[in-house]
Design a protein around this motif. Structure first.
Motif, mmCIF file in Angstrom:
data_model
loop_
_atom_site.group_PDB
_atom_site.id
_atom_site.type_symbol
_atom_site.label_atom_id
_atom_site.label_comp_id
_atom_site.label_asym_id
_atom_site.label_seq_id
_atom_site.Cartn_x
_atom_site.Cartn_y
_atom_site.Cartn_z
ATOM 1 N N LEU A 48 85.870 54.607 18.249
ATOM 2 C CA LEU A 48 84.679 54.764 17.417
ATOM 3 C C LEU A 48 83.951 53.451 17.182
ATOM 4 C CD1 LEU A 48 86.395 57.027 14.757
ATOM 5 C CD2 LEU A 48 84.809 57.785 16.525
ATOM 6 N N THR A 49 82.643 53.577 16.877
ATOM 7 C CA THR A 49 81.881 52.407 16.452
ATOM 8 C C THR A 49 82.360 52.025 15.055
ATOM 9 O OG1 THR A 49 80.142 53.827 15.556
ATOM 10 C CG2 THR A 49 79.851 53.030 17.829
ATOM 11 N N ARG A 50 81.954 50.871 14.571
ATOM 12 C CA ARG A 50 82.431 50.373 13.268
ATOM 13 C C ARG A 50 82.183 51.337 12.118
ATOM 14 N NH1 ARG A 50 82.867 44.140 12.889
ATOM 15 N NH2 ARG A 50 82.696 43.623 15.083
ATOM 16 N N ASN A 51 81.039 52.024 12.140
ATOM 17 C CA ASN A 51 80.736 52.942 11.031
ATOM 18 C C ASN A 51 81.420 54.303 11.175
ATOM 19 O OD1 ASN A 51 79.269 54.278 12.996
ATOM 20 N ND2 ASN A 51 77.271 53.811 12.118
ATOM 21 N N LYS A 52 82.156 54.511 12.240
ATOM 22 C CA LYS A 52 82.914 55.734 12.513
ATOM 23 C C LYS A 52 82.024 56.975 12.593
ATOM 24 C CE LYS A 52 87.325 54.207 10.781
ATOM 25 N NZ LYS A 52 88.501 54.512 9.998
ATOM 26 N N LYS A 53 80.762 56.766 12.959
ATOM 27 C CA LYS A 53 79.846 57.899 13.075
ATOM 28 C C LYS A 53 79.557 58.262 14.528
ATOM 29 C CE LYS A 53 77.783 57.180 8.655
ATOM 30 N NZ LYS A 53 76.966 57.885 7.759
ATOM 31 N N ARG A 54 79.939 57.376 15.450
ATOM 32 C CA ARG A 54 79.680 57.618 16.873
ATOM 33 C C ARG A 54 80.867 57.143 17.695
ATOM 34 N NH1 ARG A 54 75.651 54.885 19.502
ATOM 35 N NH2 ARG A 54 76.001 53.118 18.170
ATOM 36 N N LEU A 55 80.964 57.711 18.900
ATOM 37 C CA LEU A 55 81.975 57.256 19.861
ATOM 38 C C LEU A 55 81.519 55.952 20.480
ATOM 39 C CD1 LEU A 55 82.507 60.668 21.644
ATOM 40 C CD2 LEU A 55 84.131 59.539 20.115
ATOM 41 N N ASN A 56 82.473 55.060 20.780
ATOM 42 C CA ASN A 56 82.077 53.844 21.488
ATOM 43 C C ASN A 56 81.779 54.189 22.946
ATOM 44 O OD1 ASN A 56 84.462 53.599 23.081
ATOM 45 N ND2 ASN A 56 85.496 52.535 21.422
ATOM 46 N N ASN A 57 81.017 53.338 23.606
ATOM 47 C CA ASN A 57 80.550 53.634 24.962
ATOM 48 C C ASN A 57 81.671 53.764 25.985
ATOM 49 O OD1 ASN A 57 77.870 53.804 24.243
ATOM 50 N ND2 ASN A 57 77.482 51.640 24.595
ATOM 51 N N GLY A 58 82.850 53.229 25.720
ATOM 52 C CA GLY A 58 83.965 53.309 26.655
ATOM 53 C C GLY A 58 84.860 54.516 26.454
ATOM 54 N N PHE A 59 84.470 55.411 25.559
ATOM 55 C CA PHE A 59 85.338 56.550 25.235
ATOM 56 C C PHE A 59 85.695 57.388 26.465
ATOM 57 C CE2 PHE A 59 85.798 61.031 23.877
ATOM 58 C CZ PHE A 59 86.995 60.902 23.187
ATOM 59 N N TYR A 60 84.760 57.622 27.343
ATOM 60 C CA TYR A 60 85.006 58.443 28.525
ATOM 61 C C TYR A 60 85.311 57.617 29.776
ATOM 62 C CZ TYR A 60 83.688 62.761 26.160
ATOM 63 O OH TYR A 60 83.649 63.847 25.310
ATOM 64 N N LYS A 61 85.630 56.350 29.608
ATOM 65 C CA LYS A 61 85.997 55.519 30.759
ATOM 66 C C LYS A 61 87.483 55.731 31.065
ATOM 67 C CE LYS A 61 86.455 50.786 32.355
ATOM 68 N NZ LYS A 61 86.477 49.376 31.963
ATOM 69 N N PRO A 62 87.813 56.072 32.312
ATOM 70 C CA PRO A 62 89.223 56.237 32.669
ATOM 71 C C PRO A 62 89.996 54.913 32.556
ATOM 72 C CG PRO A 62 87.797 57.195 34.344
ATOM 73 C CD PRO A 62 86.923 56.389 33.425
ATOM 74 N N GLN A 63 91.296 55.029 32.426
ATOM 75 C CA GLN A 63 92.156 53.849 32.420
ATOM 76 C C GLN A 63 92.178 53.242 33.819
ATOM 77 O OE1 GLN A 63 96.003 55.189 31.096
ATOM 78 N NE2 GLN A 63 95.391 55.170 28.961
ATOM 79 N N ALA A 64 92.544 51.970 33.887
ATOM 80 C CA ALA A 64 92.668 51.300 35.186
ATOM 81 C C ALA A 64 93.638 52.071 36.077
ATOM 82 C CB ALA A 64 93.151 49.869 34.983
ATOM 83 N N GLY A 65 93.275 52.193 37.346
ATOM 84 C CA GLY A 65 94.104 52.907 38.304
ATOM 85 C C GLY A 65 93.836 54.402 38.343
ATOM 86 N N SER A 66 92.784 54.834 37.646
ATOM 87 C CA SER A 66 92.486 56.259 37.568
ATOM 88 C C SER A 66 90.987 56.511 37.748
ATOM 89 C CB SER A 66 92.945 56.796 36.211
ATOM 90 O OG SER A 66 92.675 58.167 36.093
ATOM 91 N N ASP A 67 90.667 57.750 38.086
ATOM 92 C CA ASP A 67 89.262 58.159 38.168
ATOM 93 C C ASP A 67 89.029 59.409 37.325
ATOM 94 O OD1 ASP A 67 90.514 60.136 39.677
ATOM 95 O OD2 ASP A 67 88.897 60.259 41.134
ATOM 96 N N GLU A 68 89.917 59.653 36.348
ATOM 97 C CA GLU A 68 89.841 60.887 35.571
ATOM 98 C C GLU A 68 90.128 60.653 34.095
ATOM 99 O OE1 GLU A 68 92.662 62.770 38.064
ATOM 100 O OE2 GLU A 68 94.343 62.284 36.772
ATOM 101 N N ILE A 69 89.577 61.574 33.287
ATOM 102 C CA ILE A 69 89.732 61.535 31.836
ATOM 103 C C ILE A 69 90.366 62.858 31.420
ATOM 104 C CG2 ILE A 69 88.534 61.349 29.622
ATOM 105 C CD1 ILE A 69 86.551 60.238 32.470
ATOM 106 N N SER A 70 91.436 62.787 30.674
ATOM 107 C CA SER A 70 92.178 63.963 30.249
ATOM 108 C C SER A 70 91.435 64.718 29.148
ATOM 109 C CB SER A 70 93.550 63.504 29.736
ATOM 110 O OG SER A 70 94.333 64.613 29.404
#
Length: 179
Positions: A48-70
């Motif tokens: 979350l962003t600091r104000n906890k009102k929005r998702l941070n821009n990396g929320f849907y970024k897969p982890q290293a070594g992956s191309d998918e989001i669970s």
């Protein structure tokens, strides 16, 4: 045979999650319809962003070594089931406190240029509702994403709806209807 860590066994007991789910009872179509609700757990403060009102821009970024989001197919399960799974992966020592959910429809994911595919899981708990958002690019540690992929991830984050759980410590989903 691998032993299950004691903490996982305690979680199974606490939330009464069965190790297996009848495949016959939960036979899901492999094709994900465009109108299906796709749900992803959100943790605070890391997602979350600091104000906890929005998702941070990396929320849907897969982890290293992956191309998918669970993610999970909400049309075939309940928010409470997905919450119980999310609480299993909560880790308060590493800034992973369960917060709520992010929701998209499958067609919104596909409009961005990504896909969502059905990928049921067997371990550590059978989850016949599990799916993955495929971004079509393998993330590498320390390597910046191509700008077009970063842009699509940001757009998907902006389209998603954030739902706060009003009682994160409860075993049940306590929040607005997920639409």
């Amino acid at each position: 045979m691998l032993k299950k860590p004691k903490c996982l066994l305690n979680i199974f007991k606490r939330f009464k999650i069965r190790k297996t789910v009848s495949a016959e009872k939960n036979s899901l179509p492999f094709k994900i319809d465009g109108e299906e609700k796709i749900l992803r757990a959100v943790y605070s403060p890391i997602n979350l962003t600091r104000n906890k009102k929005r998702l941070n821009n990396g929320f849907y970024k897969p982890q290293a070594g992956s191309d998918e989001i669970s993610v999970n197919r909400l049309d075939y399960t309940t928010p409470t089931f997905v919450k119980k799974l999310a609480l299993m992966f909560e880790n308060t020592e590493s800034r992973r406190n369960y917060f709520g959910f992010s929701l998209l429809k499958a067609f919104e994911i596909r409009e961005i240029g990504f896909d969502v595919v059905y990928t049921p899981l067997k371990e550590p708990v059978e989850n016949p509702f599990h799916s993955d958002i495929k971004i079509g690019y393998m993330v590498e540690r320390g390597v910046q994403l191509p700008s077009e992929v970063s842009y699509k991830i940001k757009k998907m984050t902006e389209k998603s709806r954030l739902y706060k759980d009003l009682d994160p410590n409860s075993e049940e989903w306590v929040g607005d209807e997920l639409i």
